[in-house]
Design a protein around this motif. Structure first.
Motif: not given
Lengths: 325, 516, 284
Positions: C94-115
């Motif tokens: 969960x640490x690894x996938x959570x971190x990667x997903x969190x970073x991805x969310x931060x850099x993703x377009x606003x709508x994807x981030x919200x999703x």
């Protein structure tokens, strides 16, 4: 201000709806993982032909996945949670039947946590560094860390097997309220103990924080008595974070109640899920899990709403991570 | 006992009384002796004699209904009950007349010969939904019930049926239901019991309790207790705690060791009887690799039965080596007693081409004693290279795990059946017809089937006994059965309770429970 | 803000506090139990000896024996192995996938981030124990299933924090500088971002350890975790509970060790938090 509050409420409402929807989709998706004939795997060996027919009708097994999902959701939304494989009764009835027991247990536990946790926290905050405070600090960390089922078994061992003090098992004969109350003591205490510790810690810190705020210092300068300052002004503000956490508490306790229900042989929704797994009664598992999730999010929603109303600056989520499981 | 306080007054005393109890004050005893709380190991499901799951339902049904003749307290002797007279006229004919004025509950009127016909013949009728009673063979010899008058009738049998009295007429399958109620209720007959016996169901809260209250209209001798409360408590240990806390007044212990601690407790007593419940591990002969005789023999040799019994029952039960217990006709005295033989078992596996072992599953009822036995078997078989996964199921699903096509997937199962005082009752579960019903081994043998029919339809005891022994030899040859024990029937009760338990240990006569 | 600090100084700070010291000692003890179980254990954990069931603690059996005459001490040692393995597996997944997903969310377009955020919210709102029960009911009990299920419910935890950290960091001069010299993609993430957001995530991970241990023991207690004859602390407790009236030692010792483990990891986690990043502190 008003606008922001409204937006907050709407977003919370939407999240809540999404969580419930997500839970339903998940429970549906799980059924797709079944290898073999879903009817026989999910309903187990004891399903009667009527139950199987009802299941097939509700699940629309021959149709494409998205249609089945739609059907599944539609049934759920209408409150049709399927039928108990063993008795053929609607799952909703079974859930409603045991829900009061779990709710009673949960709320009595929360009651214990508040009634004992807040005074203990106040004491610690008003006597910082004292022996009592130090003891409470250690005790509260310890009880927060100990799993509630260990506490439950220890309580059972001590009070029932060694001391033989309290009637402990089941809910007692119906109608005898006093007896039912006696039987609630150990199960609810086993659930409440970590929360007593947690709330005491929370209360201590927020009270200390409030007591160091300028307006309290001003009151002191005006010569108000310490008791009055603490109980009239500080306590009210310091209670807000504690109240906020109660919603989460109720939610967590709903899940944790399963242990108390099993160990103390009480009826309840946790026991229902547990027994249903033991009898491979998947519709009951599905329905009761959904019921727990819905309750959980509704309680949190209600608390967040109330909290947002009182103090829109703070979001109830703030203290979530460190709360007892 | 110096002070007997009611539970209610205990409440008022609160902590003080609790403290007193801790100081060795006599344990608080329920003063109200007009009710007895009885524990059963699972929740009641279907209150219909023909479609009952087992004794949990049977005991309640038998308390609420009458039979033509009933067993006397704790005995296999019987006396007329609903019948004024009942007698066996010939091998295939029994005549009866009913007592007049026996009323069914809920206003369903007086019991007549119509009700007898309805109650008995429905065992052989396939229901609308295709279900057939799994107890159909209790009445398997029944040809028809002929009504000869309002209160009189003739029970015609197809053949001599030595077991009909003890396993049908006087037993659970002989309970008399109201025909009118059956017709009016339709499917609801499974949940609404209309009888004429000493008790009627006052309240049924599933998973919590079932309250039997004395039936004011009952014509027979009034039961001692105004109420019998049946509470489902699955675990033997939980029941033990509940008994010590005086929350229940009577229970059977699946774990006989519990008897030792209960015996030491003031105000409680232990009742012990030779067991008549037989336990064995059944191997599904249709499921690979158990379909190979050598593999089954290897498993039988690999299991240390004595060790399993010590672990589960603390050495308090005797080992079984065949189906029938020594008190039954047809007991096989010379049944082979197999000692565990790891080398022999491995050799057999190698001969079957499974020297490397295999994986299999052992399904057991979710009860500490049986799970413990399963763990011993698991450890035993690990030594011959067989990996066993234990599947512990609760009563509700355990009892149907071998049924229908689902039963084809069963590997090994630890099974326990209750016996009645006739060997044919026991042997009936292993005939070909029972495959997919109660014959979870799915083992079939034409000679066995023939012998079963023969033994069930003759009154010649010598011939019956010989047939029974031969049947057990056939079972032994199949290696589909690893016999474990006939269990021991250990009960715990409050000292003031005089339970009425039939000799098989599982059938309890609530209507005849008394005060000691 | 860069919060990287040498590990030695962090440990010194943990050690400096009484609670941290107790926590660290307990954690080391539990980890040592898990690592060295095969060498310390006086008996094979699954070796049954029914003649010696329910033995009281003695010189030969420190904690007595269980209902099958198995040595409780050995089983408790091997139980530590299961607890540590599950905790380690769940937290790392969960640490690894959570971190990667969190970073991805931060850099993703606003709508994807919200999703992303909504999905995180949805998962985090599930009571994980109940969810695990539902999944086990379908998939059958096994250690792997338990790990997978619990890991999923912990991902949002890390995802949210990772995202928040990245957002706070995004405009930090050193990141702009690296971007200016053309660093991007995986290199940016792994070399520049992750090391700089790892502090709070490690704290979070360490604080989740006792929770995971509790959940694993709980699931095993309910009979939906590890399979017999494996010795999880939860199974030991359940077996002990089943025979509570015959012998209370199994329950006493298994409960004690489990509680010491969760207490140890809690104290250690809190001390680590105070040392690495006191801002994360929520309650004293």
């Amino acid at each position: 201000m008003r606008h922001a509050a409204l937006r907050y409420f709407t977003s919370r409402l939407i999240t809540t709806a999404l969580v419930i929807l997500g839970a339903m989709i998940l429970l549906f998706a799980l059924t797709l993982l079944v290898r073999g004939d879903p009817a026989s795997v999910l309903l187990g060996p004891q399903a009667t032909p009527e139950v199987i027919a009802d299941f097939q009708r509700r699940m629309g097994l021959d149709r494409p996945v998205y249609e089945r999902l739609g059907l599944f959701l539609w049934n759920m939304v209408q409150g049709d949670l399927g039928r108990d494989v063993v008795s053929g009764r609607p799952v909703l009835d079974r859930v409603i039947e045991v829900l009061p027991y779990t709710l009673t247990l949960t709320f009595v536990s929360i009651g214990f946590a508040v009634l004992l946790g807040i005074p203990l926290g106040c004491y610690a905050a008003t006597h910082p560094g004292s022996r009592g405070d130090q003891f409470l600090a250690i005790a509260s960390v310890s009880v927060v860390a100990i799993p509630n089922f260990v506490i439950a078994i220890y309580l059972l061992l001590i009070f029932s097997i060694w001391l033989n003090w309290l009637p402990v098992l089941g809910t007692g004969p119906s109608g005898d309220w006093g007896d039912a109350a006696l039987r609630l003591i150990l199960p609810s205490l086993s659930l409440a103990l970590s929360w007593i510790g947690y709330i005491a810690r929370l209360m201590r810190s927020s009270l200390l924080e409030v007591l160091s705020e300028p307006y309290i210092r001003t009151s002191r300068a005006y010569g108000l008595s310490e008791t009055k300052i603490v109980y009239k002004y500080a306590l009210r503000n310091a209670s807000i974070p504690t109240l906020a956490i109660l919603g989460l508490g109720v939610g967590r306790l709903l899940g944790g109640a399963i242990f108390a229900e099993i160990i103390f042989a009480r009826p309840g929704i946790g026991k229902l899920i547990y027994d249903a797994i033991g009898t491979r009664n998947y519709p009951v598992v599905q329905g009761s899990v959904l019921a727990v999730v819905v309750l959980f999010v509704l309680v949190n929603l209600a608390v967040d709403m109330a909290y947002g109303w009182i103090d829109p600056r703070i979001r109830a989520q703030s203290a979530r991570a460190a709360a007892p499981a | 006992m110096a002070a007997t306080l009611s539970r209610r007054s205990t409440l008022k005393l609160g902590a003080a009384a609790a403290g007193a109890a801790a100081l060795g004050f006599p344990n608080i005893v329920r003063a109200a002796r007009d009710r007895v709380v009885v524990r059963q190991d699972r929740d009641i499901q279907i209150l219909d004699p023909a479609f009952r799951i087992g004794a949990a339902e049977g005991n309640v049904i038998s308390a609420c209904c009458q039979r033509l003749a009933s067993f006397k307290t704790g005995s296999l002797h019987y006396a007329p009950d609903a019948a004024e007279t009942i007698k066996q006229v010939s091998d295939t004919l029994i005549e009866f007349t009913l007592k007049p004025g026996q009323m069914f509950s809920d206003g369903y009127g007086e019991m007549t010969a119509e009700d007898i016909k309805f109650s008995f013949e429905r065992f052989g009728i396939v229901q609308k939904d295709g279900k057939k009673s799994s107890y159909a063979s209790d009445w398997g010899a029944l040809k028809e019930v002929e009504i000869t008058g309002k209160y009189s009738g003739k029970i015609h049998l197809k053949n001599a049926a030595p077991a009909i009295w003890r396993t049908a007429i006087c037993d659970t399958s002989g309970n008399i239901l109201s025909k009118k109620a059956g017709e009016a209720l339709g499917e609801k007959i499974t949940s609404q019991l209309v009888g004429s016996g000493p008790y009627r169901i006052a309240k049924w809260e599933p998973n919590r309790q079932l309250v039997l209250a004395a039936n004011p209209d009952y014509k027979g001798p009034k039961p001692v207790f105004r109420e019998v409360i049946v509470r489902p408590i699955q675990e033997s240990k939980t029941a033990e705690i509940a008994l010590r806390a005086r929350e229940i007044d009577f229970t059977r212990f699946e774990d006989p060791v519990a008897g030792d601690t209960i015996a030491k407790e003031a105000g409680l007593k232990v009742v012990k009887m030779p067991g008549m419940r037989y336990l064995w591990i059944g191997l599904n002969v249709e499921k690979a690799p158990l379909d190979n005789l050598k593999v089954r023999q290897a498993i039988r040799l690999g299991v240390d039965v004595d060790e399993a019994l010590t672990a589960a029952f603390g050495g308090k039960v005797e080992r079984a080596n065949a189906m029938l217990q020594s008190s039954l006709l047809g007991y096989w005295k010379d049944a082979p007693v197999r000692k565990r033989d790891v080398a022999g078992a491995k050799k057999l596996l190698a001969e079957a081409g499974l020297a490397g072992g295999f994986k299999t599953r052992l399904t057991v009822l979710n009860q500490a004693a049986y799970k413990t036995m399963a763990q011993v078997v698991q450890s035993n078989l690990a030594e011959i290279g067989v990996t066993v996964e234990i599947e512990a199921l609760d009563g509700g699903s355990y009892w149907s795990v071998g049924k229908g096509d689902v039963g084809k997937n069963l590997d090994m199962s630890l099974q326990l059946f209750s016996a009645k005082m006739d060997p044919s009752f026991t042997s009936q579960w292993f005939v070909s017809e029972q495959v997919g019903v109660w014959n979870w081994q799915r083992w079939t043998n034409p000679e066995y089937d023939k012998l079963h029919v023969l033994a069930a339809s003759t009154n010649d005891e010598a011939e019956r006994g010989k047939a029974m022994i031969r049947m057990q030899q056939l079972m032994d040859d199949s290696a589909a059965f690893i016999w474990l024990t006939y269990d021991s029937a250990v009960f715990g009760a409050a000292a003031w309770v005089k339970p009425a338990i039939l000799p098989n240990g599982t059938d309890w006569q609530f209507g005849l429970f008394g005060e000691a | 803000m860069n919060i990287r600090r040498p590990a030695s100084s962090v440990f010194a700070q943990v050690w400096a506090r009484g609670a941290g010291r107790v926590g660290l000692v307990l954690v080391l003890l539990i980890v040592a139990m898990a690592l060295f179980a095969p060498w310390i254990a006086p008996y094979a954990p699954n070796k049954i000896n029914v003649a010696n069931r329910f033995a009281d603690p003695s010189g030969a059996f420190f904690m007595g024996t269980d209902h099958l005459g198995r040595d409780l001490f050995s089983r408790v040692l091997f139980g530590a192995q299961i607890a540590i393995v599950v905790a380690f597996a769940v937290i790392s997944i969960s640490l690894i996938s959570g971190t990667l997903l969190g970073i991805a969310a931060a850099y993703a377009p606003a709508r994807v981030e919200r999703f992303f955020l909504i999905v995180f919210d949805v998962i985090a709102s599930f009571p994980s124990l109940v969810l695990a029960l539902a999944m086990v009911a379908i998939l059958g009990p096994s250690l792997a299933n338990v790990i997978a299920i619990v890991a999923i419910t912990f991902i949002p935890h890390f995802g949210r924090v990772a995202r928040a950290q990245v957002l706070a960091l995004r405009n930090a001069p050193f990141l702009e500088a690296s971007r200016a010299i053309g660093v991007s993609g995986p290199r940016l993430v792994f070399v520049h971002i992750i090391p700089n957001i790892s502090g709070p995530l490690i704290v979070l991970a360490s604080m989740d350890v006792p929770v995971v241990i509790t959940i694993e023991a709980g699931l095993s207690f309910l009979g939906v975790g590890v399979r017999p004859p494996l010795a999880s602390w939860g199974t030991l407790l359940y077996d002990g509970y089943s025979y509570l009236t015959q012998s209370f030692w199994p329950v006493l010792f298994a409960g004690l060790v489990l509680s010491l483990a969760t207490l140890g990891f809690t104290l250690f986690g809190e001390a680590l938090r105070d040392a690495i990043d006191p801002k994360l502190r929520r309650i004293p």
